[in-house]
Design an enzyme around this catalytic site. Structure first.
Site, PDB file in Angstrom:
ATOM      1  N   HIS A  62      31.990  33.915  38.282  1.00 26.21           N
ATOM      2  CA  HIS A  62      31.334  32.884  39.110  1.00 26.21           C
ATOM      3  C   HIS A  62      30.750  31.844  38.163  1.00 26.21           C
ATOM      4  CE1 HIS A  62      27.199  34.468  38.399  1.00 26.21           C
ATOM      5  NE2 HIS A  62      27.867  35.595  38.215  1.00 26.21           N
ATOM      6  N   ALA A  63      29.851  31.029  38.670  1.00 29.85           N
ATOM      7  CA  ALA A  63      29.405  29.867  37.889  1.00 29.85           C
ATOM      8  C   ALA A  63      28.860  30.229  36.497  1.00 29.85           C
ATOM      9  CB  ALA A  63      28.368  29.079  38.677  1.00 29.85           C
TER      10      ALA A  63
END
Lengths: 312, 93
Positions: B20-21
């Site tokens: 994810h980020a």
């Protein structure tokens, strides 16, 4: 690209109001020919040119014909069709499958689907859907923008300023389609349509700022879901002997899904306003499409003048 | 001219939330330190490991197997640091 009945059912559940009547285990059967066939003639026993690789649709005509037959003839007629190993059968108008149809489908392991649509609508819609599902597609690196109706793909290595330039162009009123990763699909007219990845759509990453959501900051006018690709612009570091076209008379080309697009190489250096340059490139391309090629026109003017002066 | 090294390795994503980020930002930070080109993704679909938006599209969920290609003079050093990142589950659970 071949598709399976499952692909069609997934994509068509809403658009074609398709549902499965029987054959969940056999949904991996492939639709080898991307079209729909009405098996009317085949039901009467005429199998020359029978398109057995296509999906078969049973509509009002097929049902009425089958009902006009005696039970035994009906079984013979349907069995002959099933023996051709058709990929699947769709029943239109939400009819219940005839008992023989259901039994033979199970015997020959051919899935039965059903829709509430009438046959003609089903044929139109499913042809379009199958066309979309089988269209050549890919993902390419680059930021996609819509500049006054011109689809511009910005390419260049990481950190060269594609997203920053896109941001400036959004501020000037143009629309973002995708940042950094662009999905492309070639449609049935041979046009390449560009859109964003579903997961990251309308988000951008700007160095030092982080991830932003473009419509929340700049409004709905700042985004477009899909646009047709027209030109590709490549950002590269400024070097003196770069192989760029200084006149614009001989633009390079780039291949995307087998289609050629004008490919403009823009050198990046301090003081060059890239947003302005991209906008100018796009507008100049539009002008060329309208038949005005400034570079060629000037060249012709120069040549004409020289010819008069050369006195021959 | 420096020799063009090409290194290919496969990694499995082990942390619960996948790439994810935050892990994507870690990868981009490491990839960005090197001059070599680094591509990451699945069969038939790879993105530059220097693009956060790109990394978020490769669907690097827990259990996903990702190929990493590094091409360039410092490919070996880059791959070593990336391997460390995967081995440490991006410093997450």
């Amino acid at each position: 690209m071949a598709i399976t009945l499952k692909d069609l059912l997934d994509a068509g559940a809403e658009r074609l109001s398709l549902e499965l009547v029987w054959g969940e285990e056999y949904l991996d059967r492939q639709i080898e020919e991307k079209a729909i066939n009405r098996p009317g003639l085949a039901l009467t026993g005429f199998f020359q040119y029978f398109a057995h690789r296509r999906l078969q649709v049973f509509g009002l005509a097929e049902f009425t014909y089958l009902k006009s037959l005696e039970a035994k003839e009906r079984e013979v007629s349907l069995r002959a069709l099933m023996e051709k190993n058709v990929p699947g059968i769709i029943i239109a108008r939400n009819r219940n499958p005839l008992p023989e149809l259901r039994a033979l489908a199970e015997e020959y392991k051919i899935p039965l689907l059903r829709t509430t649509m009438i046959t003609s609508h089903l044929i139109n819609e499913s042809t379009v859907l199958i066309e979309e599902l089988t269209a050549p597609r890919g993902r390419i690196a680059g930021t996609m923008l819509d500049i006054m109706g011109i689809g511009v793909l910005l390419q260049g290595r990481a950190g060269i300023g594609k997203s920053e330039t896109a941001l400036s162009l959004i501020e000037r009123g143009y629309s973002l389609v995708s940042d950094d990763v662009t999905e492309v699909v070639k449609n049935s007219r041979g046009r390449v349509m560009a859109s964003a990845n579903n997961l990251t759509r309308y988000h951008m990453e700007i160095r030092g700022v982080g991830i932003i959501h473009v419509p929340s900051l700049f409004g709905m006018g700042a985004i477009r879901r899909e646009t047709e690709l027209d030109i590709v612009i490549d950002f590269h570091p400024y070097v003196n002997d770069a192989d760029e076209d200084r006149t614009g008379i001989f633009p390079a080309e780039i291949d995307v899904l087998g289609v050629k697009f004008p490919y403009y190489m823009l050198p990046v250096s301090p003081g060059r306003d890239m947003a302005n340059l991209v906008e100018t490139t796009a507008l100049n391309h539009k002008l060329k499409m309208l038949g005005h090629d400034a570079a060629k026109e000037l060249d012709e003017k120069v040549i004409g003048s020289f010819l008069r002066k050369s006195g021959r | 001219m420096a020799k063009l090294e090409t290194i290919v390795r496969e990694f499995e994503v082990e942390n619960k939330y996948g790439i994810h980020a935050r892990p994507a930002a870690l990868l981009v930070k490491i990839a960005g330190k090197f001059s070599c080109d680094i591509l990451i993704g699945k069969k038939g679909y790879e993105v530059s490991a220097k693009s956060i938006m790109g990394l978020l599209t490769i669907e690097g969920h827990q259990g996903a197997k990702l190929h990493v290609h590094a091409v360039g003079a410092d490919a070996e050093e880059a791959m070593a640091e990336i391997a460390e990142l995967f081995a440490n589950k991006f410093f997450e659970e």
